[in-house]
Design a protein around this motif. Structure first.
Motif, short mmCIF file in Angstrom:
data_model
loop_
_atom_site.label_atom_id
_atom_site.label_comp_id
_atom_site.label_asym_id
_atom_site.label_seq_id
_atom_site.Cartn_x
_atom_site.Cartn_y
_atom_site.Cartn_z
N LYS A 2 0.84 -1.18 0.00
CA LYS A 2 0.00 0.00 0.00
C LYS A 2 0.88 1.24 0.00
O LYS A 2 2.03 1.20 0.43
CB LYS A 2 -0.92 0.00 1.22
CG LYS A 2 -2.01 -1.07 1.16
CD LYS A 2 -3.00 -0.95 2.29
CE LYS A 2 -4.09 -2.02 2.17
NZ LYS A 2 -5.09 -1.93 3.27
N VAL A 3 0.32 2.34 -0.49
CA VAL A 3 1.04 3.62 -0.54
C VAL A 3 0.50 4.52 0.55
O VAL A 3 -0.70 4.81 0.61
CB VAL A 3 0.88 4.30 -1.91
CG1 VAL A 3 1.59 5.65 -1.92
CG2 VAL A 3 1.42 3.41 -3.03
N VAL A 4 1.40 4.97 1.42
CA VAL A 4 1.06 5.93 2.48
C VAL A 4 1.79 7.23 2.15
O VAL A 4 2.99 7.22 1.87
CB VAL A 4 1.50 5.43 3.87
CG1 VAL A 4 1.21 6.48 4.93
CG2 VAL A 4 0.81 4.11 4.21
N ALA A 5 1.07 8.35 2.18
CA ALA A 5 1.70 9.64 1.89
C ALA A 5 1.48 10.60 3.03
O ALA A 5 0.38 10.69 3.58
CB ALA A 5 1.16 10.24 0.59
N GLY A 6 2.54 11.31 3.40
CA GLY A 6 2.42 12.36 4.39
C GLY A 6 1.75 13.59 3.79
O GLY A 6 1.52 13.66 2.58
N SER A 7 1.44 14.56 4.63
CA SER A 7 0.67 15.71 4.18
C SER A 7 1.41 16.58 3.16
O SER A 7 0.80 17.37 2.45
CB SER A 7 0.25 16.57 5.38
OG SER A 7 1.39 17.07 6.07
N ALA A 8 2.75 16.45 3.07
CA ALA A 8 3.51 17.23 2.09
C ALA A 8 3.42 16.64 0.69
O ALA A 8 3.76 17.30 -0.29
CB ALA A 8 4.97 17.33 2.51
N SER A 9 2.97 15.38 0.58
CA SER A 9 3.01 14.69 -0.71
C SER A 9 1.73 13.92 -1.01
O SER A 9 1.77 12.87 -1.67
CB SER A 9 4.22 13.73 -0.75
OG SER A 9 5.43 14.44 -0.59
N LEU A 10 0.60 14.42 -0.54
CA LEU A 10 -0.66 13.70 -0.73
C LEU A 10 -1.03 13.55 -2.20
O LEU A 10 -1.42 12.47 -2.66
CB LEU A 10 -1.79 14.40 0.02
CG LEU A 10 -1.78 14.26 1.54
CD1 LEU A 10 -2.82 15.18 2.17
CD2 LEU A 10 -2.03 12.81 1.96
N GLY A 11 -0.92 14.63 -2.96
CA GLY A 11 -1.28 14.58 -4.37
C GLY A 11 -0.39 13.62 -5.14
O GLY A 11 -0.87 12.79 -5.93
N LEU A 12 0.91 13.71 -4.91
CA LEU A 12 1.85 12.83 -5.58
C LEU A 12 1.63 11.39 -5.15
O LEU A 12 1.67 10.47 -5.99
CB LEU A 12 3.28 13.27 -5.27
CG LEU A 12 4.42 12.42 -5.85
CD1 LEU A 12 4.30 12.32 -7.36
CD2 LEU A 12 5.77 12.99 -5.44
N GLY A 13 1.40 11.17 -3.87
CA GLY A 13 1.16 9.82 -3.37
C GLY A 13 -0.03 9.16 -4.03
O GLY A 13 0.02 7.98 -4.40
N GLU A 14 -1.12 9.91 -4.19
CA GLU A 14 -2.32 9.38 -4.85
C GLU A 14 -2.03 9.00 -6.30
O GLU A 14 -2.48 7.96 -6.80
CB GLU A 14 -3.45 10.39 -4.78
CG GLU A 14 -4.11 10.50 -3.42
CD GLU A 14 -5.36 11.34 -3.46
OE1 GLU A 14 -6.47 10.76 -3.46
OE2 GLU A 14 -5.23 12.58 -3.49
N LYS A 15 -1.25 9.84 -6.98
CA LYS A 15 -0.92 9.56 -8.39
C LYS A 15 -0.06 8.31 -8.51
O LYS A 15 -0.25 7.50 -9.42
CB LYS A 15 -0.20 10.77 -9.00
CG LYS A 15 -1.08 12.00 -9.17
CD LYS A 15 -0.23 13.19 -9.60
CE LYS A 15 -1.02 14.48 -9.53
NZ LYS A 15 -0.15 15.67 -9.72
#
Length: 286
Positions: A2-15
Motif C-alpha cells: 500500500k502507498v502511504v503519503a504524508g501531508s507534504a506529498s498527498l497529491g503525488l502519493g495518490e498519483k
C-alpha cells in the motif's frame, strides 16, 4: 503493498498509487496548540509499505519520522521511504569549522526506520553515502523534457556549469541542442554571461535547474539570453521552493514550471510515473 503519503506529498502519493494499482492510505495528521504533531494510520496495512513524504518545510520532517515509527508499531516489515524533495541536502560537507553536515543528519535519521530509500534529483549524490540501507536516485528528466517539448523549446540551457549534465540529459531526451551559461569578465566592472558554445539568437530556450528558490539565477539568465536574441524563454526545475522575490523574478520568462516533488500551484509536471516505474523495477528484483 500500500502507498502511504504524508501531508507534504498527498497529491503525488495518490498519483503514484494510481499508476501502480495500489491502495492509497491517507494518515490522520493534526497539530496540537503547542505546535507538536500527532499522526495516526487507521487502515490495515501489508507487510510492505511505500511511504512518500517531502521533507520541506521543517515540520514535514518530524511528520515523516512519526509516520515511520507508526508503521513499525503496526508491524510493517519493509518500509520503502520515498523523499521527493530532500530538505537540507545542500549542506553536504563542512564549509566552515563547527558546522553540522545537515544532509548526513537527515540521511541517518531517515534510514533508522527505513529498509530502502529513494530520492529524486538530489542536490548532491554524496547524500547517498550516509545511508546504511539500499538507495535509489531518480531523475525528473523525462517529464521535464515533455513539458519543454510542449513549449516548442529547441535549445536547453543550464544556468551554470554545475548543471551541465542535467541540461544534457533533458536535451538528449528532446533531441535538441544544449549548453550552459558562462560568465566572462571583460574588465573590472563589466561582465557578460552567455552560452559557452551555442548562439541563443532566434531560439526558444528552456532553462533547466534542479531547484528554483528566489528565482534570482533564472532572472539573470533570462536577461542575458534576451539580450542575445532569444525568441522565447521558459524555466523549469524539479524542486520549486519559490520564496522571497521569486514571483517577481519569474516574470522575466515566458512561462515556468516545477514538478510535484514540492506541491504548489506551480507543480505543472508530475514525477509519479518516474517513481512508479522505479517501484515496479524494485518489486521485480525481489
Amino acid at each position: 503493498m500500500k502507498v502511504v503519503a504524508g501531508s507534504a506529498s498527498l497529491g503525488l502519493g495518490e498519483k503514484v498509487a494510481r499508476e501502480l494499482g495500489f491502495d492509497f492510505v491517507r494518515p490522520h495528521v493534526e497539530r496540537f496548540p503547542d505546535g507538536e504533531l500527532y499522526v495516526r494510520i487507521d487502515d490495515d496495512l501489508d507487510d510492505e509499505v511505500l511511504l512518500i513524504q517531502t521533507t520541506h518545510p521543517n515540520k514535514k520532517i518530524i511528520e515523516l519520522f512519526l509516520l515511520q515509527d507508526a508503521l513499525r508499531e503496526m508491524g510493517v516489515k519493509r518500509i520503502i521511504t520515498v523523499v521527493p524533495y530532500f530538505g537540507y541536502s545542500r549542506q553536504d560537507k563542512i564549509f566552515r569549522p563547527g558546522e553540522a553536515i545537515s544532509a548526513r543528519v537527515m540521511a541517518r535519521h531517515i534510514g533508522m526506520n527505513s529498509d530502502y530509500f529513494i530520492g529524486m534529483d538530489l542536490h548532491s549524490e554524496n547524500v547517498l553515502q550516509w545511508f546504511d540501507i539500499p538507495t535509489m536516485h531518480l531523475h525528473a528528466t523525462k517529464p521535464i523534457a515533455e513539458w519543454l517539448k510542449s513549449k516548442g523549446v529547441d535549445m536547453v540551457i543550464s544556468p551554470d556549469k554545475g548543471g551541465y549534465k542535467r541540461a544534457r540529459y533533458v536535451a538528449n531526451e528532446m533531441d535538441v541542442e544544449f549548453d550552459y551559461l558562462e560568465k566572462t569578465r571583460l574588465s573590472g566592472t563589466e561582465v557578460i554571461i552567455k552560452p559557452k558554445n551555442l548562439d541563443a539568437d532566434g531560439k526558444t530556450v528552456g532553462i533547466v535547474d534542479d531547484i528554483i528558490s528566489t528565482g534570482g539565477t533564472i532572472a539573470r539568465a533570462a536577461e542575458q539570453l534576451r539580450e542575445q536574441g532569444a525568441k522565447r524563454i521558459y524555466a523549469v526545475c524539479t524542486h520549486g521552493l519559490f520564496i522571497g522575490r521569486a514571483m517577481e523574478n519569474m516574470k522575466r520568462v515566458n512561462d515556468f514550471a516545477a514538478t510535484d516533488t514540492i506541491e504548489s500551484v506551480h507543480s505543472k509536471i508530475t514525477v509519479a510515473s518516474v517513481i512508479a516505474k522505479a517501484i515496479g523495477k524494485l518489486s521485480s528484483m525481489q
